[in-house]
Scaffold this motif. Structure first.
Motif, short mmCIF file in Angstrom:
data_model
loop_
_atom_site.label_atom_id
_atom_site.label_comp_id
_atom_site.label_asym_id
_atom_site.label_seq_id
_atom_site.Cartn_x
_atom_site.Cartn_y
_atom_site.Cartn_z
N ARG A 253 0.82 -1.21 0.00
CA ARG A 253 0.00 0.00 0.00
C ARG A 253 0.86 1.27 0.00
O ARG A 253 0.34 2.37 0.17
CB ARG A 253 -0.93 -0.01 1.22
N GLY A 254 2.16 1.11 -0.16
CA GLY A 254 3.05 2.26 -0.30
C GLY A 254 3.56 2.86 0.98
O GLY A 254 4.08 3.98 0.97
N CYS A 255 3.47 2.16 2.09
CA CYS A 255 3.93 2.72 3.37
C CYS A 255 5.45 2.82 3.42
O CYS A 255 6.16 1.89 3.02
CB CYS A 255 3.44 1.86 4.53
N THR A 256 5.95 3.94 3.93
CA THR A 256 7.38 4.10 4.15
C THR A 256 7.73 3.95 5.63
O THR A 256 8.91 3.91 5.98
CB THR A 256 7.85 5.49 3.67
N GLY A 257 6.73 3.91 6.46
CA GLY A 257 6.92 3.70 7.89
C GLY A 257 5.89 2.72 8.41
O GLY A 257 4.73 2.74 7.97
N LEU A 278 14.66 -4.24 0.37
CA LEU A 278 14.62 -2.92 0.96
C LEU A 278 15.50 -2.86 2.21
O LEU A 278 15.68 -3.86 2.89
CB LEU A 278 13.18 -2.53 1.33
N ASP A 279 16.02 -1.69 2.48
CA ASP A 279 16.87 -1.50 3.64
C ASP A 279 16.08 -0.82 4.76
O ASP A 279 15.29 0.10 4.52
CB ASP A 279 18.08 -0.61 3.28
N VAL A 280 16.28 -1.30 5.98
CA VAL A 280 15.72 -0.67 7.16
C VAL A 280 16.89 -0.04 7.94
O VAL A 280 17.83 -0.74 8.31
CB VAL A 280 15.00 -1.70 8.06
N PRO A 281 16.92 1.30 8.08
CA PRO A 281 15.81 2.23 7.89
C PRO A 281 15.87 3.09 6.63
O PRO A 281 15.06 4.01 6.49
CB PRO A 281 15.96 3.13 9.10
N ARG A 282 16.82 2.85 5.73
CA ARG A 282 16.97 3.76 4.60
C ARG A 282 15.70 3.83 3.75
O ARG A 282 15.26 4.93 3.36
CB ARG A 282 18.14 3.33 3.71
N ASP A 283 15.09 2.67 3.47
CA ASP A 283 13.89 2.64 2.63
C ASP A 283 12.59 2.56 3.43
O ASP A 283 11.56 3.09 3.02
CB ASP A 283 13.96 1.44 1.68
N VAL A 284 12.65 1.87 4.54
CA VAL A 284 11.46 1.66 5.36
C VAL A 284 11.85 1.83 6.83
O VAL A 284 12.85 1.24 7.28
CB VAL A 284 10.86 0.25 5.16
N VAL A 349 12.58 9.88 5.80
CA VAL A 349 12.03 9.19 4.64
C VAL A 349 12.92 9.42 3.43
O VAL A 349 13.43 10.52 3.21
CB VAL A 349 10.58 9.66 4.37
N ALA A 350 13.13 8.37 2.65
CA ALA A 350 13.93 8.48 1.43
C ALA A 350 13.17 9.29 0.41
O ALA A 350 11.96 9.12 0.22
CB ALA A 350 14.27 7.09 0.88
N SER A 351 13.86 10.17 -0.31
CA SER A 351 13.19 11.06 -1.26
C SER A 351 12.53 10.28 -2.39
O SER A 351 11.53 10.70 -2.95
CB SER A 351 14.20 12.07 -1.84
N ALA A 352 13.10 9.13 -2.72
CA ALA A 352 12.54 8.33 -3.81
C ALA A 352 11.39 7.45 -3.37
O ALA A 352 10.75 6.79 -4.18
CB ALA A 352 13.64 7.48 -4.46
N GLY A 353 11.14 7.40 -2.05
CA GLY A 353 10.05 6.55 -1.56
C GLY A 353 10.48 5.11 -1.50
O GLY A 353 11.66 4.76 -1.61
N VAL A 354 9.50 4.23 -1.31
CA VAL A 354 9.76 2.80 -1.15
C VAL A 354 9.94 2.13 -2.49
O VAL A 354 9.09 2.26 -3.37
CB VAL A 354 8.59 2.14 -0.39
#
Length: 357
Positions: A253-257, A278-284, A349-354
């Motif tokens: 659903r597009g969550c970054t957090g 994905l990397d935690v916390p860089r991406d999520v 939050v990463a500027s490019a999103g998840v």
């Protein structure tokens, strides 16, 4: 022999030294000597620290310092695989021991004795009271009449986590609404605007409270409407696997957090992110709940909302002992404030999103 008191040798075989006990208990050697010799003038809390130091260092307590039990108190817990339950059990047992009571730990296991069966065994053994931790009282689908029946039998009890207005008893709970708001607020400050909630089954009171608190926080802190916020709640199981499944759905659903209802669920969320590359916390970013033992040493160290376990345990035991002593405590819920502990699983939050969502 220490100042006239013979202390059995430690299991390691080394000689007992007052300095060792004093260092462990963070008191003076003179205080240790007074405790070992049973002399007055030492506060109860200090005395307990010295006795605990003896236990930790592997020495048997001198006979004169061994307390006669004031009675048995039952502690009924869920399974112990979630580290928050052993943490509560240890804290409750420590407080009980400090008051001279002997705790009887009863754990519910799949295929084992039910809560009702455990209670019956405790009552048959003449316990003076019972502490329930996250039991059937927290399950809105369970019949609360079992607790009224316990009251009718004259057995005092106190309930931790899971307030139920249909049960007349003292309750001790963390502020689940405040906990979720802290977590969402932390992620919002880091720039996250699409935050999801991974929690356990909705029939449990803590899950419902976290869900309601999350929706309110998402509306006020993230600018979502209630319908949007409700779509970002995923209920599964309070386990690593449950957290993994819920996090997968929230990432879709597009969550970054992601805010989780337990630390175990948060570890599952980290696993779900990594499975997607994905990397935690860089991406999520991931936030847990409980701050159970060893969580600070996970990879990455987990940002979480800490339950005030020791304070809650002390309050629960205090209420129960008042009941046992014939001074009924108000039948209400005593709510304790949690604490946000920021570690390495959350970041801006990463500027490019998840990626890969």
């Amino acid at each position: 022999m220490v100042d006239g008191v013979t202390v059995p040798p430690p299991r390691t075989g080394s000689a007992l030294r007052l300095s060792d006990i004093a260092g462990q208990a963070a008191v003076s050697e003179a205080t240790v000597s007074r405790v070992l010799n049973g002399k007055p003038g030492v506060a109860d809390t200090t005395r307990q620290r010295v006795l605990a130091a003896l236990d930790i260092l592997g020495y048997e307590r001198p006979v004169r310092l061994r307390q006669r039990s004031a009675g048995l108190i039952g502690l009924v817990t869920p399974e112990l695989t979630n580290p928050i339950f052993p943490a509560f059990a240890q804290s409750v047992e420590q407080v009980l021991a400090g008051h001279g009571y002997t705790p009887v730990l009863c754990t519910q296991l799949p295929g084992g004795a039910t809560e009702d069966e455990l209670v019956e065994q405790l009552v048959e053994r003449g316990v003076g009271g019972i502490v329930f931790l996250s039991g059937l009282h927290a399950d809105t689908s369970a019949d609360p009449a079992r607790y009224a029946a316990l009251t009718d039998r004259g057995v005092p009890f106190v309930l931790i986590n899971g307030y139920n207005e249909r049960i007349s008893a003292p309750f001790v709970s963390p502020d689940d609404t405040a906990a979720v708001r802290m977590a969402v607020g932390h992620l919002a400050e880091l720039g996250h605007r699409k935050v999801g909630l991974a929690i356990g089954p909705q029939r449990y009171v803590p899950s419902r409270r976290k869900r309601d608190g999350f929706v309110d926080a998402a509306v006020s802190l993230l600018g979502l409407d209630r319908a949007q916020a409700e779509l970002l709640v995923c209920s599964t199981l309070f386990s690593v696997e449950g957290g993994q499944v819920a996090a997968g759905a929230l990432l879709d659903r597009g969550c970054t957090g992601i805010v989780c209802g337990s630390d175990l669920m948060a570890l599952g969320a980290v696993r779900a992110a990594r499975d997607r590359g994905l990397d935690v916390p860089r991406d999520v970013s991931v936030v847990g709940f409980d701050d159970s033992q060893l969580i600070a040493f996970t990879d990455p160290p987990l940002t979480t909302v800490r339950q005030p376990v020791q304070a809650m345990a002390a309050a629960a035991v205090g209420a129960l002992l008042e009941e046992i002593g014939g001074s009924p405590v108000q039948r209400t819920e005593y709510v304790f404030q949690p604490e946000l502990v920021v570690r390495g699983s959350t970041a801006a939050v990463a500027s490019a999103g998840v990626r890969g969502a």
